[in-house]
Design a protein around this motif. Structure first.
Motif, PDB file in Angstrom:
ATOM      1  N   PRO A 266       0.828  -1.217   0.000  1.00 27.60           N
ATOM      2  CA  PRO A 266       0.000   0.000   0.000  1.00 27.60           C
ATOM      3  C   PRO A 266       0.862   1.268   0.000  1.00 27.60           C
ATOM      4  CG  PRO A 266      -0.691  -1.529   1.726  1.00 27.60           C
ATOM      5  CD  PRO A 266       0.555  -2.080   1.143  1.00 27.60           C
ATOM      6  N   VAL A 267       0.300   2.350  -0.556  1.00 28.00           N
ATOM      7  CA  VAL A 267       1.079   3.578  -0.766  1.00 28.00           C
ATOM      8  C   VAL A 267       1.694   4.138   0.514  1.00 28.00           C
ATOM      9  CG1 VAL A 267       1.008   5.936  -1.645  1.00 28.00           C
ATOM     10  CG2 VAL A 267      -0.283   4.142  -2.797  1.00 28.00           C
ATOM     11  N   ASP A 268       0.927   4.165   1.618  1.00 26.93           N
ATOM     12  CA  ASP A 268       1.473   4.782   2.824  1.00 26.93           C
ATOM     13  C   ASP A 268       2.666   3.984   3.388  1.00 26.93           C
ATOM     14  OD1 ASP A 268      -0.467   2.783   3.343  1.00 26.93           O
ATOM     15  OD2 ASP A 268      -0.507   3.385   5.447  1.00 26.93           O
ATOM     16  N   ILE A 269       2.561   2.653   3.297  1.00 23.75           N
ATOM     17  CA  ILE A 269       3.668   1.828   3.786  1.00 23.75           C
ATOM     18  C   ILE A 269       4.853   1.958   2.848  1.00 23.75           C
ATOM     19  CG2 ILE A 269       4.366  -0.539   4.300  1.00 23.75           C
ATOM     20  CD1 ILE A 269       1.351  -1.005   4.992  1.00 23.75           C
ATOM     21  N   GLN A 270       4.545   1.995   1.570  1.00 26.02           N
ATOM     22  CA  GLN A 270       5.559   2.251   0.546  1.00 26.02           C
ATOM     23  C   GLN A 270       6.374   3.499   0.907  1.00 26.02           C
ATOM     24  OE1 GLN A 270       4.896   0.346  -2.632  1.00 26.02           O
ATOM     25  NE2 GLN A 270       7.065   0.725  -2.949  1.00 26.02           N
ATOM     26  N   ARG A 271       5.668   4.532   1.325  1.00 26.66           N
ATOM     27  CA  ARG A 271       6.352   5.790   1.637  1.00 26.66           C
ATOM     28  C   ARG A 271       7.264   5.636   2.862  1.00 26.66           C
ATOM     29  NH1 ARG A 271       1.881   9.888   0.378  1.00 26.66           N
ATOM     30  NH2 ARG A 271       2.094   9.174  -1.772  1.00 26.66           N
ATOM     31  N   ARG A 272       6.725   4.953   3.855  1.00 30.39           N
ATOM     32  CA  ARG A 272       7.568   4.739   5.042  1.00 30.39           C
ATOM     33  C   ARG A 272       8.817   3.918   4.697  1.00 30.39           C
ATOM     34  NH1 ARG A 272       3.887   2.491   9.693  1.00 30.39           N
ATOM     35  NH2 ARG A 272       2.133   2.437   8.231  1.00 30.39           N
ATOM     36  N   LEU A 273       8.608   2.959   3.789  1.00 33.48           N
ATOM     37  CA  LEU A 273       9.713   2.115   3.349  1.00 33.48           C
ATOM     38  C   LEU A 273      10.766   2.968   2.627  1.00 33.48           C
ATOM     39  CD1 LEU A 273      10.455  -0.862   3.454  1.00 33.48           C
ATOM     40  CD2 LEU A 273       9.210  -1.217   1.338  1.00 33.48           C
ATOM     41  N   GLU A 274      10.302   3.923   1.842  1.00 31.85           N
ATOM     42  CA  GLU A 274      11.233   4.811   1.134  1.00 31.85           C
ATOM     43  C   GLU A 274      12.055   5.645   2.111  1.00 31.85           C
ATOM     44  OE1 GLU A 274       8.806   6.974  -1.663  1.00 31.85           O
ATOM     45  OE2 GLU A 274       8.367   5.078  -2.704  1.00 31.85           O
ATOM     46  N   ARG A 275      11.368   6.153   3.135  1.00 31.32           N
ATOM     47  CA  ARG A 275      12.115   6.946   4.131  1.00 31.32           C
ATOM     48  C   ARG A 275      13.171   6.093   4.827  1.00 31.32           C
ATOM     49  NH1 ARG A 275       7.355   9.662   5.007  1.00 31.32           N
ATOM     50  NH2 ARG A 275       6.800   8.404   6.801  1.00 31.32           N
ATOM     51  N   ALA A 276      12.826   4.821   5.104  1.00 31.22           N
ATOM     52  CA  ALA A 276      13.806   3.922   5.718  1.00 31.22           C
ATOM     53  C   ALA A 276      14.975   3.683   4.763  1.00 31.22           C
ATOM     54  CB  ALA A 276      13.141   2.594   6.103  1.00 31.22           C
ATOM     55  N   ALA A 277      14.670   3.561   3.467  1.00 31.95           N
ATOM     56  CA  ALA A 277      15.734   3.371   2.470  1.00 31.95           C
ATOM     57  C   ALA A 277      16.676   4.569   2.457  1.00 31.95           C
ATOM     58  CB  ALA A 277      15.131   3.143   1.086  1.00 31.95           C
ATOM     59  N   GLU A 278      16.082   5.770   2.574  1.00 35.51           N
ATOM     60  CA  GLU A 278      16.911   6.980   2.613  1.00 35.51           C
ATOM     61  C   GLU A 278      17.799   7.007   3.853  1.00 35.51           C
ATOM     62  OE1 GLU A 278      14.274  10.378   2.196  1.00 35.51           O
ATOM     63  OE2 GLU A 278      13.526   9.410   0.356  1.00 35.51           O
TER      64      GLU A 278
ATOM     65  N   GLU B 262      24.011  10.031  14.291  1.00 36.77           N
ATOM     66  CA  GLU B 262      22.665  10.532  13.968  1.00 36.77           C
ATOM     67  C   GLU B 262      22.015   9.720  12.856  1.00 36.77           C
ATOM     68  OE1 GLU B 262      23.015  14.765  13.176  1.00 36.77           O
ATOM     69  OE2 GLU B 262      24.003  14.931  15.149  1.00 36.77           O
ATOM     70  N   ALA B 263      22.817   9.398  11.842  1.00 35.15           N
ATOM     71  CA  ALA B 263      22.284   8.592  10.730  1.00 35.15           C
ATOM     72  C   ALA B 263      21.816   7.234  11.239  1.00 35.15           C
ATOM     73  CB  ALA B 263      23.346   8.433   9.640  1.00 35.15           C
ATOM     74  N   ALA B 264      22.595   6.653  12.128  1.00 35.09           N
ATOM     75  CA  ALA B 264      22.225   5.344  12.690  1.00 35.09           C
ATOM     76  C   ALA B 264      20.946   5.475  13.502  1.00 35.09           C
ATOM     77  CB  ALA B 264      23.362   4.789  13.550  1.00 35.09           C
ATOM     78  N   PHE B 265      20.864   6.548  14.285  1.00 36.43           N
ATOM     79  CA  PHE B 265      19.681   6.792  15.102  1.00 36.43           C
ATOM     80  C   PHE B 265      18.446   6.968  14.221  1.00 36.43           C
ATOM     81  CE2 PHE B 265      16.767   9.549  17.477  1.00 36.43           C
ATOM     82  CZ  PHE B 265      16.617   8.818  18.635  1.00 36.43           C
ATOM     83  N   ASN B 266      18.609   7.717  13.138  1.00 37.87           N
ATOM     84  CA  ASN B 266      17.494   7.926  12.201  1.00 37.87           C
ATOM     85  C   ASN B 266      17.006   6.625  11.595  1.00 37.87           C
ATOM     86  OD1 ASN B 266      17.068  10.617  12.444  1.00 37.87           O
ATOM     87  ND2 ASN B 266      18.554  11.179  10.848  1.00 37.87           N
ATOM     88  N   LEU B 267      17.967   5.783  11.226  1.00 37.06           N
ATOM     89  CA  LEU B 267      17.586   4.500  10.641  1.00 37.06           C
ATOM     90  C   LEU B 267      16.733   3.728  11.652  1.00 37.06           C
ATOM     91  CD1 LEU B 267      17.679   2.506   8.361  1.00 37.06           C
ATOM     92  CD2 LEU B 267      19.927   1.758   9.116  1.00 37.06           C
ATOM     93  N   ASP B 268      17.178   3.709  12.915  1.00 39.92           N
ATOM     94  CA  ASP B 268      16.392   3.037  13.960  1.00 39.92           C
ATOM     95  C   ASP B 268      14.996   3.642  14.087  1.00 39.92           C
ATOM     96  OD1 ASP B 268      17.901   0.920  14.847  1.00 39.92           O
ATOM     97  OD2 ASP B 268      18.993   2.076  16.348  1.00 39.92           O
ATOM     98  N   GLU B 269      14.899   4.954  13.998  1.00 39.04           N
ATOM     99  CA  GLU B 269      13.609   5.632  14.101  1.00 39.04           C
ATOM    100  C   GLU B 269      12.671   5.239  12.959  1.00 39.04           C
ATOM    101  OE1 GLU B 269      12.483   8.454  16.443  1.00 39.04           O
ATOM    102  OE2 GLU B 269      13.765   6.963  17.443  1.00 39.04           O
ATOM    103  N   GLU B 270      13.207   5.286  11.749  1.00 35.91           N
ATOM    104  CA  GLU B 270      12.386   4.948  10.583  1.00 35.91           C
ATOM    105  C   GLU B 270      11.921   3.495  10.655  1.00 35.91           C
ATOM    106  OE1 GLU B 270      11.126   6.990   8.601  1.00 35.91           O
ATOM    107  OE2 GLU B 270      12.316   8.746   9.138  1.00 35.91           O
ATOM    108  N   MET B 271      12.843   2.654  11.133  1.00 37.08           N
ATOM    109  CA  MET B 271      12.504   1.238  11.249  1.00 37.08           C
ATOM    110  C   MET B 271      11.382   1.046  12.270  1.00 37.08           C
ATOM    111  SD  MET B 271      13.972  -0.595   9.092  1.00 37.08           S
ATOM    112  CE  MET B 271      15.312  -0.522   7.928  1.00 37.08           C
ATOM    113  N   SER B 272      11.444   1.781  13.358  1.00 40.50           N
ATOM    114  CA  SER B 272      10.418   1.665  14.398  1.00 40.50           C
ATOM    115  C   SER B 272       9.042   1.984  13.834  1.00 40.50           C
ATOM    116  CB  SER B 272      10.716   2.613  15.565  1.00 40.50           C
ATOM    117  OG  SER B 272      11.732   2.063  16.362  1.00 40.50           O
ATOM    118  N   LYS B 273       9.001   2.976  12.944  1.00 40.06           N
ATOM    119  CA  LYS B 273       7.718   3.387  12.384  1.00 40.06           C
ATOM    120  C   LYS B 273       7.090   2.308  11.505  1.00 40.06           C
ATOM    121  CE  LYS B 273       8.948   8.225  12.532  1.00 40.06           C
ATOM    122  NZ  LYS B 273       9.738   9.183  11.729  1.00 40.06           N
ATOM    123  N   ILE B 274       7.929   1.445  11.006  1.00 42.08           N
ATOM    124  CA  ILE B 274       7.448   0.435  10.070  1.00 42.08           C
ATOM    125  C   ILE B 274       7.361  -0.933  10.739  1.00 42.08           C
ATOM    126  CG2 ILE B 274       9.515  -0.552   9.001  1.00 42.08           C
ATOM    127  CD1 ILE B 274       8.373   0.550   6.322  1.00 42.08           C
TER     128      ILE B 274
END
Lengths: 211, 211, 211, 211
Positions: free
Chosen positions: A165-177, B177-189
């Motif tokens: 789904p699009v919203d999860i896709q977006r979160r996945l993109e942010r994680a990729a970044e 910070e980059a490592a911390f961000n990755l952890d944050e993004e991962m938490s959201k997903i």
């Protein structure tokens, strides 16, 4: 020995041998006072249920999977720095115990999904109790951050049968970044770290007690 | 058996047993259709040269290291998500085969350097050929991103004997910070991914061919 | 990396790879419903102290040991029945991943001491971080009873520096006879046992629960 | 996780932990300059097909096998000399990480078939992801010659469903005698060999190069 055990035996053997060979390289780097481009090595044979499912999905007849499914045997080499990937690819291309038959650089050209990794397909000769056999194996080479993200993406892709789904896709993109940024920051500090690691292993050798 | 081999034998044994126990948990999670809070487990006994050096640096007399050096045996548990750390800590605190004697939460309160990890010191009884012995071991619990950064920082710290130049310090902070961000993004997903992983393992069980 | 670590690295790697390859064969036999000619496989790199001592005893200059000491890397294949030895030798001679450069049959012609074993010297190509290298390794093939006796004799020989007193010599000979007799009795029952083992593995496959 | 995987998970874990613990003892003996009473250690969980078959044969209802089938988890300790068996039994009885709940000495009183071995049933606490659980395991302690013969007899017994024909029975008895003789001859030379082994390990330590 049932049909699947029989079919998979050479793949299992190839994975075991390749792991022994590549982990050996890592140990040699560790003993030397050089930076090791190999952080860790894993390997697996695709579970039968996944082989069957992929065959269905890709419409590969079961008597064709040996030819057409290239990742039944899989090896993964994980690196600390993006530049280690090239070092590993070069090292593998020099070996004479297998042939590289395919090469895809998803590091320079990442997939649409955000997936980054370097892929090789190799042909590796295995001696089984029924004679010699060339086995194909996929070798994936990636950084820790790429590996991290790819694991996550694989799970989600599976859950949504490829239609995330699009919203999860977006979160996945942010994680990729975030993963990409971590690799970038690490690259900037790479020279320093390599030098430091070489100093550590040298010191360790010098300080070894005589027992 | 020389003095050091003799002294370190119970530590080696403790590390081997703890690795077997904790890796076993991971395998049990994989067989079940639950999200595993344990990504991987490593263990090591501190090299003799590092023990000697640390003893000098911290001014610990050699006949006191058993009491005062708590990380001669070291176990590391690496997790996918920050919230897995609590799950692991809770699980370890319930066990009856060792006692937790110290606990430090550098996840909630990171060190000045940027270092994040959850530390336990445990007391683990080992049976050796000379009888039973309580061995202390340090257990570090951290995410993949924390682990990645900590490895880098450890190398640099070593190189500069704890006095990292300001510019490198700054690059190290950005990497933290980059490592911390990755952890944050991962938490959201996280919720999504967990659910996906459970679906995968369930499917795999259902689709297992009967052979 | 000190001189000895450096010198021994390819030998270590060869031993690891050969163990993986030969243990793999054993596992394939076990999965099939065939009698396995390989009971177990062990491997070792000669300890530095033994290399130095042997070099002195045999008057090999240290810069010649690569050429003249053929058992720095050692592999041992232990079999259930005397006739399995030929099966293993044949299987090894068919392989293309190493060359056999020497062959000694101490089974048909036992040594004066009573020692029985089949010896091969092979040349095995290893890929190290410094490139490819041909490594020599000694492969010993023997039955369990031969192995048992040889271990004992090796210890005594070492203790008496090759000059075992007459009374102990005699006891050693009686043990050699007992080991030989065991092999003889086992040979007489061999056909029965092989058949039985094949039945067991077949049954196991058929009875496998479908989960 | 299917029913059988679920049921067997604690047994698997117990076998892994016990192997790590007992192999550790062997390594400690090797590092010390003492004769090791443990030649090697193996372990296995009984295959599901064998559990089902044994339950039928012994008329154990499936919901009773946890109580009534004591060899689902099996550990085997193999010794060089008959007298090592007592040393191992004594060592195990001193441990505090499991309780011995049954003890059978088929060495002093061999079975009618000729079978010799020392059997212990232990109760070993395992921590699983579902909490702690006491697991029963059978520990068999025997010499190499006893082990050799037992393997053969097991196969034949299986083939003939416990009713081995008279002529094969007789050949089996002669093999049992040959195995017993080998143990006897080995016992006579035991003191000499032990001393020799201690000399070897001491020398090895003294001669260790300083690197």
């Amino acid at each position: 020995m049932n049909r699947w055990d029989n079919f998979l035996a050479p793949y299992r053997q190839a994975v075991e041998e390749l792991k022994t060979k590549l982990k050996g390289l890592r140990e040699q780097y560790e003993l030397s006072s050089k930076h090791t481009p190999i952080e860790f090595v894993t390997g697996r044979v695709k579970p039968v249920s996944s082989i069957i499912e992929k065959a269905k999905r890709k419409q590969i007849p079961l008597d064709q999977i040996e030819e057409d499914m290239l990742d039944i045997a899989g090896i993964r080499i994980v690196c600390q720095f993006v530049s280690d990937i090239d070092t590993v690819v070069h090292m593998l291309s020099e070996r004479e115990d297998f042939a590289i038959v395919e090469e895809r650089d998803y590091v320079k050209e990442k997939k649409e999904s955000g997936y980054r990794s370097y892929h090789l397909v190799i042909e590796y000769p295995v001696h089984t109790i029924e004679g010699m056999k060339d086995v194909r194996a996929e070798v994936q080479i990636r950084t820790l951050a790429m590996n991290f993200w790819a694991t996550i993406e694989h799970s989600l892709n599976y859950k949504y049968s490829g239609e995330i789904p699009v919203d999860i896709q977006r979160r996945l993109e942010r994680a990729a970044e975030a993963a990409f940024n971590l690799d970038e920051e690490m690259s900037k500090i790479k020279g320093e770290v390599r030098e430091a690691q070489e100093i550590i292993t040298k010191k360790r050798e010098e300080n070894k007690p005589d027992n």
